[in-house]
Scaffold this motif. Structure first.
Motif, PDB file in Angstrom:
ATOM      1  N   VAL A 152      34.723  44.519  41.174  1.00  0.00           N
ATOM      2  CA  VAL A 152      34.248  43.449  42.054  1.00  0.00           C
ATOM      3  C   VAL A 152      35.395  42.524  42.445  1.00  0.00           C
ATOM      4  CG1 VAL A 152      31.896  43.501  41.175  1.00  0.00           C
ATOM      5  CG2 VAL A 152      33.605  42.044  40.047  1.00  0.00           C
ATOM      6  N   GLN A 153      36.532  42.631  41.740  1.00  0.00           N
ATOM      7  CA  GLN A 153      37.690  41.795  42.089  1.00  0.00           C
ATOM      8  C   GLN A 153      38.201  42.090  43.499  1.00  0.00           C
ATOM      9  OE1 GLN A 153      37.224  43.227  39.202  1.00  0.00           O
ATOM     10  NE2 GLN A 153      37.275  41.560  37.700  1.00  0.00           N
ATOM     11  N   LEU A 154      37.849  43.282  44.028  1.00  0.00           N
ATOM     12  CA  LEU A 154      38.239  43.582  45.409  1.00  0.00           C
ATOM     13  C   LEU A 154      37.610  42.591  46.378  1.00  0.00           C
ATOM     14  CD1 LEU A 154      38.036  47.495  45.597  1.00  0.00           C
ATOM     15  CD2 LEU A 154      40.072  46.078  45.420  1.00  0.00           C
ATOM     16  N   CYS A 155      36.503  42.006  45.976  1.00  0.00           N
ATOM     17  CA  CYS A 155      35.806  41.066  46.852  1.00  0.00           C
ATOM     18  C   CYS A 155      36.587  39.772  47.037  1.00  0.00           C
ATOM     19  CB  CYS A 155      34.421  40.750  46.305  1.00  0.00           C
ATOM     20  SG  CYS A 155      33.348  42.197  46.136  1.00  0.00           S
ATOM     21  N   THR A 156      37.547  39.500  46.167  1.00  0.00           N
ATOM     22  CA  THR A 156      38.321  38.261  46.267  1.00  0.00           C
ATOM     23  C   THR A 156      39.502  38.397  47.214  1.00  0.00           C
ATOM     24  OG1 THR A 156      39.773  38.824  44.398  1.00  0.00           O
ATOM     25  CG2 THR A 156      37.680  37.711  43.896  1.00  0.00           C
ATOM     26  N   LEU A 157      39.761  39.619  47.680  1.00  0.00           N
ATOM     27  CA  LEU A 157      40.914  39.856  48.551  1.00  0.00           C
ATOM     28  C   LEU A 157      40.504  39.612  49.997  1.00  0.00           C
ATOM     29  CD1 LEU A 157      42.376  43.062  46.840  1.00  0.00           C
ATOM     30  CD2 LEU A 157      42.951  40.664  46.453  1.00  0.00           C
ATOM     31  N   GLY A 158      40.964  38.523  50.548  1.00  0.00           N
ATOM     32  CA  GLY A 158      40.516  38.110  51.871  1.00  0.00           C
ATOM     33  C   GLY A 158      41.192  38.791  53.030  1.00  0.00           C
ATOM     34  N   HIS A 159      42.195  39.656  52.765  1.00  0.00           N
ATOM     35  CA  HIS A 159      42.925  40.281  53.860  1.00  0.00           C
ATOM     36  C   HIS A 159      42.760  41.798  53.909  1.00  0.00           C
ATOM     37  CE1 HIS A 159      45.665  36.566  53.352  1.00  0.00           C
ATOM     38  NE2 HIS A 159      44.821  36.359  54.338  1.00  0.00           N
ATOM     39  N   LEU A 160      41.874  42.352  53.095  1.00  0.00           N
ATOM     40  CA  LEU A 160      41.720  43.811  53.070  1.00  0.00           C
ATOM     41  C   LEU A 160      41.223  44.320  54.414  1.00  0.00           C
ATOM     42  CD1 LEU A 160      40.232  44.795  49.587  1.00  0.00           C
ATOM     43  CD2 LEU A 160      42.374  45.575  50.616  1.00  0.00           C
ATOM     44  N   SER A 161      41.944  45.272  54.975  1.00  0.00           N
ATOM     45  CA  SER A 161      41.551  45.893  56.233  1.00  0.00           C
ATOM     46  C   SER A 161      41.187  47.359  56.051  1.00  0.00           C
ATOM     47  CB  SER A 161      42.676  45.778  57.268  1.00  0.00           C
ATOM     48  OG  SER A 161      42.882  44.443  57.645  1.00  0.00           O
ATOM     49  N   LEU A 162      41.756  47.993  55.039  1.00  0.00           N
ATOM     50  CA  LEU A 162      41.544  49.428  54.839  1.00  0.00           C
ATOM     51  C   LEU A 162      41.372  49.688  53.345  1.00  0.00           C
ATOM     52  CD1 LEU A 162      41.552  51.671  56.995  1.00  0.00           C
ATOM     53  CD2 LEU A 162      43.838  52.271  56.257  1.00  0.00           C
ATOM     54  N   ILE A 163      40.237  50.303  52.980  1.00  0.00           N
ATOM     55  CA  ILE A 163      39.962  50.667  51.592  1.00  0.00           C
ATOM     56  C   ILE A 163      39.604  52.146  51.561  1.00  0.00           C
ATOM     57  CG2 ILE A 163      38.574  50.187  49.540  1.00  0.00           C
ATOM     58  CD1 ILE A 163      37.839  47.495  50.762  1.00  0.00           C
ATOM     59  N   ASP A 164      40.391  52.930  50.860  1.00  0.00           N
ATOM     60  CA  ASP A 164      40.092  54.356  50.711  1.00  0.00           C
ATOM     61  C   ASP A 164      40.102  54.701  49.225  1.00  0.00           C
ATOM     62  OD1 ASP A 164      39.709  57.055  50.867  1.00  0.00           O
ATOM     63  OD2 ASP A 164      41.251  57.414  52.376  1.00  0.00           O
ATOM     64  N   LEU A 165      38.907  54.868  48.658  1.00  0.00           N
ATOM     65  CA  LEU A 165      38.747  55.236  47.250  1.00  0.00           C
ATOM     66  C   LEU A 165      38.073  56.597  47.138  1.00  0.00           C
ATOM     67  CD1 LEU A 165      37.443  51.804  45.867  1.00  0.00           C
ATOM     68  CD2 LEU A 165      39.807  52.560  46.153  1.00  0.00           C
ATOM     69  N   SER A 166      38.131  57.390  48.182  1.00  0.00           N
ATOM     70  CA  SER A 166      37.403  58.660  48.234  1.00  0.00           C
ATOM     71  C   SER A 166      37.994  59.688  47.283  1.00  0.00           C
ATOM     72  CB  SER A 166      37.414  59.205  49.659  1.00  0.00           C
ATOM     73  OG  SER A 166      38.737  59.462  50.099  1.00  0.00           O
TER      74      SER A 166
END
Length: 796
Positions: A521-535
């Protein structure tokens, strides 16, 4: 007193007090608000004339960045608007006039009477200036004329007269589609500096300009449409020190005597043309040459030995993106002052030459995109000034040198797509100034050392290697990291919680590894994420409802400039570092400015459970979303209809149920859509707009779905011919025995199922899920096709 300097509004200087200085010749007013009551136009001459008449000896008046919009010389950056008033004709004593960087427009005829002018600067306005400079023909003292970023036009009738001025400096860059060299230039013989870039001049090289102006020192003709043969002057031109004809369309060979005709050049840039043939050896005769750029042409052959011998003054050599081949350098290289060397994008082969060890002052070395082989030479360790090293896309082999960890000046290491192997060097932990690391597409093995966490690193590309083990504390302190690409490795363990400390992270790619556990859930604190690939991992649990991404039009302009500066930083290769992301079921590489505009989430091929959170509506500007090949349940959220920017949506291979929200047809940018292999029922969305482009493959694997492009819903119910029919032999059956047997069997079946569900909670959960799914599908089927419409219209 001959001059007065006032630097702020605290001077309390007024026009009445200034008349105490009748001999004043120069007045400097910087950042001074003289009279706020005057609007930002210059159409009213009264104040101009009133103020200037106080100073009969005034020749120069500096009003730099002053919010007082009248009079004179340096009035730059004042947002002045309107046209030039006729009263300018009265300022005949002015010797220098600078109206640059305003919003002035119209013609310049009001300046034709300023016969004392020596320097005239009109750049960065909206003036329309005739290519003949006819309005200035009588300004016989004019020596400097700068009108960049205005509009130059060709008169219908050319001026027959010859101008009275002889310029030393002329700058007319970025003045529109001029088409031809201004005619007045044919009558100039004292030019020293000429800047005519970005004007689409569709002619040949103006060798007449060199022949007519023996004292010409600088000639800049970049980004025009010059073509044909690159003709040099008849005799050697000994004063020309700076020549830039880059970004044109010259297509013949370089003159073999270029070094003899232009022996005094310090700077030569002929990049981005179509020159072919070999590099003339006479370039080696330019004994004073400091910078040579022949990149992005079609030059072939090898490097002339004469070019690399005795060039004690050469500091920059760029031969990138040509067709040069053979050995890169011979053993005789004497480029001892070289600081930048770009030989990338050619066909050089063999090993990295040892002769480069003499270039001990190199700060940038780019040998990428060649056919170099062998190991990285040990002598590089002695290049104490080397900050940028690019050896990518070659055939280099061997281990990544541990001694690189002692090269304290290294800021960028790019060695992607080679055959490098061995463990990731622990010595890299000492590279405190590292900003970019790209070792992707190699055979690097082992784990990432926990100590590797450079404070200033902004990009990490380690994809397609053989890295293994958990991340531990690597990158924990790299708080300005923008790109973290560890995809296609063998990393294990959980995604660490400290990833929430990477406050500047925009691109996170951890796909195709063996990560497990939940999405932090710490990913939710990152305000600049544009691309997330956890596939393609083993992630489980639910999708965090707080998960979000941002795009450039949602974040602060400070961060936009931060990312753009990284992508476009001079002498940086970061703009060429690609990031792979799957969109529309195809994997693409994105880089540079295009990458800064991409936004997407890919969580496919994991073991995620639960429902798709309704908070998906917060991903308003997402471009691609892939949640396929998981164990997601529940309905497709109606909130998907809020994703107006989405172009790729893949929800296939899950356990989603109920109807597809018909509001999805409002996604007019959607070009890829798949809900295949779920438990969806009811009718498909209306076959209109973008949804009319989706074929049966978008819905396959949902037997209770109907409607275009699938089977017609009116015929999708069970066929009467398939129902069991009555038989005359039924009367022979002992109905009592049948009922007893049926009841006993039914009770036994119910008890068996109850026992199994009591013992195994997983099966119990699955049983009630499927019972609910079947019930829902039957309900929606009856609602759509059996019940009269007036029964389910509600209170409408």
């Amino acid at each position: 007193m001959y001059y007065l300097i006032c630097t702020d509004a605290g001077c309390n200087v007024s026009l009445q007090s200034l008349d105490l200085f009748p001999s004043l010749k120069t007045l400097y007013l910087y950042g001074f608000s003289f009279n706020d009551s005057y609007s930002q136009t210059i159409s009213d001459c009264n104040f101009w004339l009133q103020s200037l008449d106080l100073f009969p000896s005034l020749k120069i008046l500096f009003l730099d960045e002053v919010n007082f919009n009248d009079s004179h010389l340096v009035m730059t950056n004042n947002n002045l608007e309107g046209t030039l008033p006729e009263c300018f004709s009265n300022f005949t004593f002015l010797e220098s006039l600078d109206l640059s960087s305003n919003q002035l427009s119209g013609d310049v005829s009001a300046l034709k009477s300023l016969t004392s002018l020596i320097a005239l600067r009109l750049s960065n306005n909206y003036f329309k200036i005739p290519s003949s400079l006819g309005p200035f023909f009588n300004l016989s003292k004019l020596k400097q004329f700068n009108a960049d970023n205005n509009t130059i036009y060709i008169e219908s009738e050319m001026q027959p007269l010859v101008p009275r001025f002889q310029l030393n400096h002329i700058s007319l860059s970025s003045c529109g589609d001029v088409g031809q060299f201004p005619h007045f230039l044919f009558h100039q013989y004292e030019l020293r500096q000429v800047y005519l870039s970005n004007n689409n001049l569709r002619e040949g090289f103006p060798n007449w300009l060199l022949n007519n102006n023996a004292n010409l020192e600088r000639l800049v003709l970049a980004n025009n449409s010059l073509q044909g043969h690159f003709e040099l002057p008849f005799l050697p031109h000994t004063d020309l020190s700076y020549l830039d004809v880059s970004e044109n369309s010259f297509y013949r060979k370089l003159p073999i005597d270029i070094g003899e005709k232009l022996p005094s050049l310090l700077f030569l840039n002929i990049s981005k043309n179509q020159f072919h043939g070999s590099i003339p050896s006479s370039i080696g005769d330019m004994n004073f040459l400091k910078a040579l750029d022949l990149s992005n042409n079609q030059l072939s052959g090898g490097l002339p030995e004469h070019l690399t011998m005795g060039r004690f003054s050469l500091t920059s050599l760029a031969l990138s993106n040509n067709k040069l081949q053979g050995q890169m350098f011979s053993s005789n290289v004497n480029l001892t002052k070289l600081r930048e060397l770009h030989l990338d994008g050619n066909h050089f082969s063999g090993k990295i030459p040892d002769s480069l060890s003499n270039c001990s002052f190199l700060s940038t070395l780019d040998l990428s995109n060649n056919v170099l082989s062998g190991e990285i030479p040990r002598w590089m360790e002695n290049m104490s000034s080397l900050s940028t090293l690019d050896l990518s896309n070659n055939e280099l082999s061997g281990d990544i040198p541990r001694w690189m960890g002692s090269m304290s000046s290294l800021e960028e290491i790019v060695m992607a797509n080679n055959h490098l192997e061995g463990p990731f060097p622990k010595e890299f932990c000492h590279l405190n100034h590292l900003k970019l690391l790209d070792l992707s597409v190699n055979n690097i093995s082992g784990s990432l050392p926990s100590c590797f966490s450079p404070l200033w690193i902004s990009q990490v590309h380690l994809s397609r290697n053989k890295l293994e083990g958990p991340l531990k504390n690597a990158f924990r302190n790299s708080t300005i990291l923008v790109t973290l690409d560890l995809s296609n490795n063998h990393l294990t363990g959980k995604i660490p919680n400290w990833i929430g400390n990477l406050s500047q992270l925009s691109y996170l790619l951890l796909n195709n590894n063996h990560f497990e556990g939940g999405i932090p859930v710490q990913l939710c604190t990152l305000g600049h994420l544009s691309l997330i690939d956890l596939s393609n991992n083993n992630l489980s649990g639910t999708i965090p409802p707080c998960l979000k991404i941002t795009t450039l039009n949602e974040i602060s302009q400070e961060y936009v400039r931060y990312v753009t500066d990284i992508a476009q930083a001079p002498n940086s290769f970061s703009i060429d570092e690609p990031v792979e992301f799957t969109v529309k079921s195809m994997s693409y590489s994105y880089k540079g400015i295009v990458l800064t505009c991409l936004s997407g989430i890919d969580l496919s091929c994991n073991k995620l459970t639960g429902e798709i959170p309704s908070e998906v509506k917060n991903l308003r500007n997402i471009y691609a979303l892939n949640l396929s090949h998981n164990n997601l349940i529940g309905p497709i959220p109606l909130a998907f209809s809020n994703l107006k920017q989405i172009e790729s949506l893949d929800l296939s291979h899950n356990n989603l149920s109920r109807k597809i929200p018909p509001q999805l047809v409002e996604l007019y940018r959607l070009s890829y859509f798949s809900v295949a292999y779920n438990n969806l029922c009811g009718s498909t969305p209306a076959w209109t707009a973008q949804f009319a482009t989706f074929d049966e493959s978008s819905y396959v694997g949902n037997p209770l779905l109907c409607g275009e492009p699938l089977k017609d819903c009116s015929t999708s119910g069970p066929s009467a011919s398939l129902l069991p029919k009555a038989s005359p032999e039924n009367g022979l059956i002992d109905m009592i025995s049948f009922y007893v047997t049926f009841a006993v069997s039914y009770v036994m079946a119910i008890l068996s199922i109850a026992c199994v569900l009591y013992i195994n909670p997983y099966w119990r959960q699955a049983w009630f899920y499927y019972v609910g799914a079947i019930s829902n599908c039957c309900y929606y089927f009856l609602e759509d096709h059996i019940l009269p419409k007036w029964l389910h219209c509600g209170n409408m």
